[in-house]
Motif scaffolding. Structure first.
Motif, PDB file in Angstrom:
ATOM      1  N   ASN A 257      11.822   6.623  -2.837  1.00  0.00           N
ATOM      2  CA  ASN A 257      12.092   5.979  -1.777  1.00  0.00           C
ATOM      3  C   ASN A 257      13.624   5.638  -1.795  1.00  0.00           C
ATOM      4  O   ASN A 257      13.996   4.718  -2.893  1.00  0.00           O
ATOM      5  N   PRO A 258      14.480   5.988  -0.980  1.00  0.00           N
ATOM      6  CA  PRO A 258      16.099   5.899  -1.093  1.00  0.00           C
ATOM      7  C   PRO A 258      16.176   4.432  -0.972  1.00  0.00           C
ATOM      8  O   PRO A 258      17.468   3.952  -1.407  1.00  0.00           O
ATOM      9  N   GLY A 259      15.579   3.603  -0.499  1.00  0.00           N
ATOM     10  CA  GLY A 259      15.775   2.299  -0.334  1.00  0.00           C
ATOM     11  C   GLY A 259      15.658   1.558  -1.591  1.00  0.00           C
ATOM     12  O   GLY A 259      16.074   0.286  -1.908  1.00  0.00           O
TER      13      GLY A 259
ATOM     14  N   TYR B 150       0.915  -1.223  -0.013  1.00  0.00           N
ATOM     15  CA  TYR B 150       0.103   0.045   0.018  1.00  0.00           C
ATOM     16  C   TYR B 150       0.915   1.306  -0.096  1.00  0.00           C
ATOM     17  O   TYR B 150       0.461   2.350  -0.261  1.00  0.00           O
ATOM     18  N   ARG B 151       2.184   1.148   0.231  1.00  0.00           N
ATOM     19  CA  ARG B 151       3.038   2.387   0.213  1.00  0.00           C
ATOM     20  C   ARG B 151       3.092   2.660  -1.289  1.00  0.00           C
ATOM     21  O   ARG B 151       3.668   1.698  -2.119  1.00  0.00           O
ATOM     22  N   PRO B 152       3.159   4.063  -1.425  1.00  0.00           N
ATOM     23  CA  PRO B 152       3.343   4.320  -3.090  1.00  0.00           C
ATOM     24  C   PRO B 152       4.493   3.823  -3.872  1.00  0.00           C
ATOM     25  O   PRO B 152       4.362   3.298  -4.801  1.00  0.00           O
ATOM     26  N   SER B 153       5.520   3.887  -3.150  1.00  0.00           N
ATOM     27  CA  SER B 153       6.852   3.294  -3.671  1.00  0.00           C
ATOM     28  C   SER B 153       6.803   2.034  -3.890  1.00  0.00           C
ATOM     29  O   SER B 153       7.378   1.387  -5.257  1.00  0.00           O
ATOM     30  N   HIS B 154       6.306   1.332  -3.019  1.00  0.00           N
ATOM     31  CA  HIS B 154       6.097  -0.414  -3.152  1.00  0.00           C
ATOM     32  C   HIS B 154       5.116  -0.661  -4.284  1.00  0.00           C
ATOM     33  O   HIS B 154       5.501  -1.597  -4.866  1.00  0.00           O
ATOM     34  N   LEU B 155       4.064  -0.008  -3.977  1.00  0.00           N
ATOM     35  CA  LEU B 155       3.094  -0.200  -5.386  1.00  0.00           C
ATOM     36  C   LEU B 155       3.544  -0.134  -6.601  1.00  0.00           C
ATOM     37  O   LEU B 155       3.229  -0.860  -7.490  1.00  0.00           O
ATOM     38  N   ARG B 156       4.106   1.051  -6.763  1.00  0.00           N
ATOM     39  CA  ARG B 156       4.837   1.476  -8.121  1.00  0.00           C
ATOM     40  C   ARG B 156       5.797   0.217  -8.473  1.00  0.00           C
ATOM     41  O   ARG B 156       5.521  -0.147  -9.836  1.00  0.00           O
TER      42      ARG B 156
ATOM     43  N   THR C  68      25.687   6.535 -15.373  1.00  0.00           N
ATOM     44  CA  THR C  68      24.882   6.979 -14.541  1.00  0.00           C
ATOM     45  C   THR C  68      24.108   5.905 -13.741  1.00  0.00           C
ATOM     46  O   THR C  68      23.733   5.975 -12.692  1.00  0.00           O
ATOM     47  N   TYR C  69      24.055   4.461 -14.343  1.00  0.00           N
ATOM     48  CA  TYR C  69      23.528   3.342 -13.536  1.00  0.00           C
ATOM     49  C   TYR C  69      24.464   3.249 -12.454  1.00  0.00           C
ATOM     50  O   TYR C  69      24.293   2.594 -11.143  1.00  0.00           O
ATOM     51  N   ILE C  70      25.751   3.155 -12.648  1.00  0.00           N
ATOM     52  CA  ILE C  70      26.824   2.894 -11.729  1.00  0.00           C
ATOM     53  C   ILE C  70      26.738   4.003 -10.609  1.00  0.00           C
ATOM     54  O   ILE C  70      26.587   3.442  -9.162  1.00  0.00           O
ATOM     55  N   GLN C  71      26.666   4.881 -10.834  1.00  0.00           N
ATOM     56  CA  GLN C  71      26.487   6.164  -9.791  1.00  0.00           C
ATOM     57  C   GLN C  71      25.359   5.882  -9.019  1.00  0.00           C
ATOM     58  O   GLN C  71      25.456   6.097  -7.640  1.00  0.00           O
ATOM     59  N   ALA C  72      24.110   5.703  -9.532  1.00  0.00           N
ATOM     60  CA  ALA C  72      22.949   5.419  -8.696  1.00  0.00           C
ATOM     61  C   ALA C  72      22.981   4.233  -7.777  1.00  0.00           C
ATOM     62  O   ALA C  72      22.625   4.209  -6.811  1.00  0.00           O
ATOM     63  N   ALA C  73      23.628   3.215  -8.343  1.00  0.00           N
ATOM     64  CA  ALA C  73      24.024   1.738  -7.555  1.00  0.00           C
ATOM     65  C   ALA C  73      24.808   2.333  -6.281  1.00  0.00           C
ATOM     66  O   ALA C  73      24.622   1.819  -5.236  1.00  0.00           O
ATOM     67  N   MET C  74      26.078   3.185  -6.669  1.00  0.00           N
ATOM     68  CA  MET C  74      26.978   3.552  -5.559  1.00  0.00           C
ATOM     69  C   MET C  74      26.081   4.363  -4.732  1.00  0.00           C
ATOM     70  O   MET C  74      26.291   4.214  -3.216  1.00  0.00           O
ATOM     71  N   ASP C  75      25.265   5.348  -4.923  1.00  0.00           N
ATOM     72  CA  ASP C  75      24.653   5.977  -4.064  1.00  0.00           C
ATOM     73  C   ASP C  75      23.669   5.198  -2.993  1.00  0.00           C
ATOM     74  O   ASP C  75      23.461   5.475  -1.896  1.00  0.00           O
TER      75      ASP C  75
ATOM     76  N   LEU D 121      24.333   2.166  -2.282  1.00  0.00           N
ATOM     77  CA  LEU D 121      25.343   1.438  -1.127  1.00  0.00           C
ATOM     78  C   LEU D 121      25.823   2.235  -0.082  1.00  0.00           C
ATOM     79  O   LEU D 121      25.866   1.938   0.897  1.00  0.00           O
ATOM     80  N   CYS D 122      25.833   3.674  -0.645  1.00  0.00           N
ATOM     81  CA  CYS D 122      26.069   4.782   0.518  1.00  0.00           C
ATOM     82  C   CYS D 122      25.231   4.749   1.555  1.00  0.00           C
ATOM     83  O   CYS D 122      25.322   5.033   2.699  1.00  0.00           O
ATOM     84  N   GLN D 123      23.743   4.783   1.034  1.00  0.00           N
ATOM     85  CA  GLN D 123      22.781   4.884   1.806  1.00  0.00           C
ATOM     86  C   GLN D 123      22.613   3.563   2.760  1.00  0.00           C
ATOM     87  O   GLN D 123      22.322   3.922   4.004  1.00  0.00           O
ATOM     88  N   ALA D 124      22.916   2.599   2.210  1.00  0.00           N
ATOM     89  CA  ALA D 124      22.926   1.204   2.881  1.00  0.00           C
ATOM     90  C   ALA D 124      24.056   1.383   4.091  1.00  0.00           C
ATOM     91  O   ALA D 124      23.810   0.868   5.203  1.00  0.00           O
ATOM     92  N   GLN D 125      25.246   2.040   3.659  1.00  0.00           N
ATOM     93  CA  GLN D 125      26.031   2.244   4.811  1.00  0.00           C
ATOM     94  C   GLN D 125      25.722   3.051   5.836  1.00  0.00           C
ATOM     95  O   GLN D 125      25.961   2.926   7.154  1.00  0.00           O
ATOM     96  N   ASP D 126      25.048   4.174   5.570  1.00  0.00           N
ATOM     97  CA  ASP D 126      24.476   5.225   6.324  1.00  0.00           C
ATOM     98  C   ASP D 126      23.464   4.802   7.299  1.00  0.00           C
ATOM     99  O   ASP D 126      23.204   5.360   8.324  1.00  0.00           O
TER     100      ASP D 126
END
Lengths: 413, 276
Positions: free
Chosen positions: A356-358, A20-26, A47-54, A56-61
């Protein structure tokens, strides 16, 4: 009746994944309709590499210990730090720091390494799972962490990383079975052929320390792994639990271990190594299946047939990387071709728009997201293998274009 | 002599070109067995997917011609023109007295029974999926195919492009068909000089023009007993697959510079009757 039960299970899963969360439904709707990014609307690889690295940084933080959160789950958000994958994410961060000329990724890799040293067990082993559970020493996880610590040592010359690797390597050698396999301290207490990915860091450790015993232990394991290969190139004893139908993820691990060991043992001509030949035999079979079906299934039986109707994106990235490594020394461009296509498939599933940053920039465990490999989750190792495969593709395609004097084509791509 | 062409109904231009080439060689085609497009299971899902991946032109192409033509936009006009340009298999067969069978699957029971009733001497493949042994066992003299590459080295798809990428000669091979992929005995092959082709499209056009005529001529000689099939050594080559645009860019650039193979095979280049 069976279909009603199945539908009820699906509905329960969807609810628990907070659909039911919009980002999950999407993301669920996009996957249901299989609306991936069409090739004509794709961006350049960085562009894709940078997005995946961002991501991973979110995951570390998301954790405060310096490790990288195991995954983002639709049902419960970020998990705790995962030592095993934090270990092999370290080389990815060092490589990306070089690729992007940004030292902040290097600093992050060092934070990861420092955390790993803190959690090393008395015996020298590293714990399996996340630290949310009671620490249990694990062979595979320890091997992957050695890869990270050795890279940190090579980058910083800090002996603490080397000392930790030596203790871990000594523990691995001490718990090895006489036939070369590992049985104790393994996932589900079973022998796994994908422990070739433990042999590889042991060879690396042997190279760095000059201690032959690590290499002997590694070779014993690699030889045992070859004895598990069937006529078709498939490997027995290669699943987490179900050895009849292993995931591409573990098949690719086995191939990576064999290939990287061959590269270390015969740096001049890795293709002349029997480990390389075994890896290539399995890789060729997978390339054929993939190209004929134009789809990479998630699991394969002993005849390389698959009943799976979903794709294991982690395994796809790992296989793309393996094919690129085979192309690197054989110059057989069919492997480059397959890897570029497989990477393109994974890129087409990466969501760059989500709020959703996740989810944004992450790589799902399975496509569609409810596939049975790490379902409804974005594991950190999928993003890691994705970055590795795309960075290597960038390098090799650029090399190919430069050899053909095709600078203008590379720019247009 | 019963010669039957197998192909895909939605690629009728290729089937008609092959039939024409055979008739020009004095080998009349007596039947065509064509596969119809598989039905979509989830129509709504597939419409949404086509809109997403190919844009609205893909949907317009599917509309009946008068409906598509009524669209005032340019896209509608393109759609109706494309439909009009597609040669119709039915009228062609009617005009030449050829029996036409439309089947959902070329390896299925319907195709098998239709072919058995036609009692073919020779089957000719015109762009088909892999044909299974049950179908290959039907014709008296076997099944022939033309391949856009030099066998046994280049089996599979995009082989002309792969040959260029590997600096090898480009050519055509007429071969008998067995259950493998391009592994049947070779009847005839020739290299083709493509130095005058500046793009992949031009090269393919040249090879396409040549290949059906070469297959018809080889079939005639084979049926007369003048050609001895030469078995292939599978290990002498590799199977290739559809080439990705990233690699095709390399091939395009080589063609734009005027392609000359670095290696030469034993087969001498043959004169080519048409320019690109």
């Amino acid at each position: 009746m069976v279909s009603i039960v199945h539908a009820a299970k699906q509905a329960r899963d969807l609810l628990s994944a907070r659909i039911y969360r919009p980002s999950h439904l999407r993301i669920s709707l996009l996957d249901y309709l299989d609306l991936r990014t069409p090739p004509q609307r794709m961006y350049p690889n960085p562009t894709y590499i940078q997005a995946a690295m961002d991501w991973l940084c979110q995951a570390q933080d998301a954790t405060d210990d310096g490790g990288v959160a195991a995954r983002y789950r639709l049902d419960s958000g970020w998990m705790a730090s995962y030592p095993e994958t934090t270990g092999y994410i370290i080389p990815t961060f060092f490589n990306y720091a070089e690729f992007s000329h940004q030292s902040k990724y290097r600093a992050r890799a060092i934070r990861m390494s420092d955390w790993l040293i803190e959690i090393q067990m008395e015996s020298g082993a590293f714990p399996g799972h996340t630290l949310a559970r009671k620490p249990i020493p694990r062979v595979f996880n320890t091997g992957q962490i050695i890869l990270g610590l050795l890279r940190a040592y090579q980058e910083t010359n800090k002996t603490a990383y080397l000392q930790a690797s030596i203790r871990a390597g000594d523990w691995l050698v001490s718990v090895q079975e006489p036939d070369g396999s590992w049985l104790r301290y393994t996932f589900y207490n079973r022998t796994h052929v994908y422990h070739t990915c433990v042999a590889w860091p042991l060879i690396l450790l042997s190279r760095i320390t000059g201690n032959e015993s690590y290499q002997l232990s590694a070779i014993a394991n690699l030889d045992w792994a070859l004895s598990c290969q069937t006529e078709s190139g498939w490997f027995q004893l290669n699943g987490f639990r179900d050895d009849r139908l292993p995931f591409l993820h573990t098949i690719a691990y086995t191939i990576t271990g064999l290939l990287e060991s061959a590269y270390l043992l015969k740096p001049e001509m890795p293709q002349n190594s029997r480990y390389f030949e075994a890896a290539q035999k399995a890789s060729e079979a997978l390339l054929h299946r993939y190209e004929i079906r134009r789809y990479m299934a998630a699991q394969f039986d002993e005849n390389w047939k698959s009943p799976a109707s979903f794709s294991c994106l982690t395994g796809n990235c790992q296989m793309a990387y393996n094919w690129l490594r085979i192309y690197q020394c054989t110059r057989d461009a069919r492997y480059l071709n397959g890897a570029v296509k497989l990477n393109e498939f994974v890129k087409s599933t990466q969501d760059l728009q989500s709020r959703n940053p996740g989810i944004r920039g992450g790589i799902k465990g399975s496509h569609p997201i409810w596939g049975s490999y790490i379902r409804y989750s974005y594991p950190n190792w999928a993003a890691k293998f994705f970055v590795d495969a795309l960075m290597l593709e960038e390098k090799l395609v650029k090399d190919l274009y430069q050899r053909q004097k095709l600078h203008e084509y590379h720019r247009s791509r | 002599m019963n010669i039957i062409v197998l192909g895909k109904a939605w690629n009728s231009g290729k089937i008609i070109d092959i039939a024409q080439a055979f008739m020009d060689e004095g080998l009349p085609i007596t039947g065509i067995v064509a596969m119809t497009r598989p039905k979509q299971r989830h129509r709504l899902k597939s419409v949404v997917q086509q809109l997403h991946f190919e844009g609205r032109q893909a949907i317009l192409r599917k509309l009946p011609r008068p409906l598509a033509a009524r669209r005032s936009s340019g896209a509608g006009k393109i759609a109706s023109d494309t439909a009009a340009a597609k040669p119709a298999l039915g009228p062609f067969c009617k005009q030449h007295g050829i029996r036409l069978e439309l089947v959902p699957d070329l390896n299925g029971a319907q195709a098998e029974s239709a072919l058995k009733s036609m009692q073919p001497d020779l089957l000719v493949l015109g762009g088909t999926p892999i044909i299974r042994a049950n179908i290959l066992a039907i014709p008296e003299h076997g099944t022939i195919n033309v391949h856009m590459g030099l066998l046994p080295k280049y089996r599979g798809r995009s082989v002309a492009e792969w040959a260029i990428l590997e600096d090898a000669p480009v050519g055509l091979t007429v071969h008998l068909v067995d259950p493998g992929v391009d592994t049947g005995a070779i009847l005839q092959q020739q290299t083709v000089d493509i130095s005058d082709c500046a793009t992949i499209a031009e090269m393919r056009q040249k090879l396409r023009y040549l290949q059906h005529r070469m297959m018809a001529a080889s079939a005639r000689e084979f049926l007369r007993g003048h050609l001895e099939p030469q078995p292939q050594r599978k290990e002498a080559g590799k199977q290739y697959y559809e080439m990705h645009p990233a690699l095709k860019a390399v091939v395009e650039a080589k063609l734009a510079r005027g392609y000359q193979p670095a290696t030469t095979d034993a087969i001498p280049p043959q004169p080519v009757p048409t320019p690109c």
